[in-house]
Motif scaffolding. Structure first.
Motif, short mmCIF file in Angstrom:
data_model
loop_
_atom_site.label_atom_id
_atom_site.label_comp_id
_atom_site.label_asym_id
_atom_site.label_seq_id
_atom_site.Cartn_x
_atom_site.Cartn_y
_atom_site.Cartn_z
N GLY A 71 -68.73 -108.84 -61.95
CA GLY A 71 -68.64 -110.09 -61.23
C GLY A 71 -69.42 -110.02 -59.94
O GLY A 71 -69.79 -108.94 -59.47
N ASP A 74 -71.48 -110.19 -69.07
CA ASP A 74 -70.60 -109.89 -67.94
C ASP A 74 -69.34 -109.16 -68.39
O ASP A 74 -68.42 -108.97 -67.58
CB ASP A 74 -70.21 -111.17 -67.19
CG ASP A 74 -71.31 -111.62 -66.23
OD1 ASP A 74 -72.22 -110.81 -65.94
OD2 ASP A 74 -71.26 -112.77 -65.78
N ALA A 75 -69.27 -108.75 -69.65
CA ALA A 75 -68.12 -108.00 -70.13
C ALA A 75 -68.50 -107.23 -71.39
O ALA A 75 -69.44 -107.59 -72.09
CB ALA A 75 -66.93 -108.92 -70.43
N HIS A 78 -64.25 -112.49 -58.93
CA HIS A 78 -65.00 -112.94 -60.11
C HIS A 78 -64.90 -111.91 -61.23
O HIS A 78 -64.72 -112.26 -62.40
CB HIS A 78 -66.46 -113.17 -59.71
CG HIS A 78 -67.31 -113.73 -60.79
ND1 HIS A 78 -68.63 -113.38 -60.98
CD2 HIS A 78 -67.03 -114.63 -61.78
CE1 HIS A 78 -69.12 -114.03 -62.02
NE2 HIS A 78 -68.17 -114.79 -62.52
N ASP A 101 -61.50 -112.16 -62.77
CA ASP A 101 -61.43 -113.35 -63.62
C ASP A 101 -62.10 -113.10 -64.97
O ASP A 101 -61.59 -113.51 -66.01
CB ASP A 101 -62.11 -114.54 -62.93
CG ASP A 101 -61.25 -115.15 -61.84
OD1 ASP A 101 -60.04 -114.85 -61.79
OD2 ASP A 101 -61.80 -115.93 -61.02
N ASN A 102 -63.25 -112.42 -64.95
CA ASN A 102 -63.96 -112.12 -66.20
C ASN A 102 -63.16 -111.15 -67.06
O ASN A 102 -63.16 -111.27 -68.30
CB ASN A 102 -65.35 -111.56 -65.90
CG ASN A 102 -66.33 -112.64 -65.50
OD1 ASN A 102 -66.14 -113.81 -65.80
ND2 ASN A 102 -67.40 -112.24 -64.82
N ALA A 162 -65.57 -105.43 -67.08
CA ALA A 162 -66.15 -106.71 -66.71
C ALA A 162 -66.85 -106.59 -65.36
O ALA A 162 -66.47 -105.78 -64.51
CB ALA A 162 -65.09 -107.80 -66.65
N LEU A 197 -69.06 -115.29 -70.64
CA LEU A 197 -69.29 -113.84 -70.60
C LEU A 197 -70.61 -113.45 -71.24
O LEU A 197 -70.96 -112.28 -71.23
CB LEU A 197 -68.14 -113.11 -71.31
CG LEU A 197 -66.75 -113.29 -70.70
CD1 LEU A 197 -65.71 -112.51 -71.50
CD2 LEU A 197 -66.72 -112.87 -69.24
#
Length: 221
Positions: A166, A153-154, A171, A174-175, A164, A124
């Motif tokens: 992606g 990414d978060a 994606h 998932d993050n 988050a 992340l």
């Protein structure tokens, strides 16, 4: 119907958030995905597990609603700010997911930053920033989120939950799940004592190891 597949994918992602055991009931978050200069976002006033594709508004990057039978969610302001920033940075496609789970809300209400106590935090970007508290649905929280997501990414939104990014919706989801897991792990570790925080060098090593698989038997064994 504009961006029919993207609207279906947004609904599936929204249902996945609603099924999370720690998700708040009802409108437990907001989901969006950009395709070119258009953004699909979840609507206001519909529980995430009851969304239909036709409910989801299609927005232009200048905040005009182009299609959809319901108004955009309150956090659309935040999502559109992140999408515009990503477009300015040359990212061709982006998905954004924010949700109010028990663990992200708890951590975001206490810590100024979620420290990296597990190597998966490297995925992340390392330590996760917590924005200053601002009311949801405002330009202030949108600006703070864009800043907190720089190079990450978060991020955690103080006294709200997590957000988050992606390459696509899967994606981004998932993050978000990883962020939630890192928050839960930190809370569990604090019950035992003071967690050890990984250094930038250790995180860099984790990122490097993520680029390859098994390298063969350890020569020192």
């Amino acid at each position: 119907m504009l961006l029919e597949q993207e609207r279906r994918d947004v609904c599936l992602t929204a249902r996945a958030i609603a099924q999370h055991p720690g998700a708040a009931p009802g409108e437990a978050g907001t989901v969006s995905v950009r395709s070119g200069d258009l953004v699909v976002v979840t609507p206001h006033g519909v529980p995430l597990d009851q969304l239909q594709p036709i409910d989801c508004p299609v927005m232009s990057l200048d905040d005009r609603m182009l299609e959809g039978r319901r108004d955009p969610a309150a956090e659309t302001t935040l999502h559109m700010a992140v999408h515009r920033h990503a477009a300015e940075q040359g990212r061709e496609a982006l998905a954004v997911v924010n949700a109010f789970t028990t663990d992200t809300a708890a951590v975001s209400s206490v810590l100024p930053e979620l420290p990296p106590i597990h190597h998966r935090a490297a995925g992340l970007g390392g330590a996760v920033s917590v924005t200053p508290y601002t009311p949801y649905g405002t330009g202030d929280i949108a600006d703070q989120a864009v800043k907190a997501l720089k190079g990450r990414d978060a991020a955690l939104l103080a006294n709200h939950g997590g957000v988050a990014l992606g390459r696509g919706l899967e994606h981004a989801l998932d993050n978000l799940r990883l962020l939630d897991w890192l928050c839960a792990t930190y809370l569990r570790a604090r019950q035992l004592g003071q967690p050890r925080v990984l250094s930038e060098d250790e995180l860099a090593e984790a990122r490097q190891r993520d680029t390859y698989g098994w390298a063969g038997p350890d020569p020192f064994l």
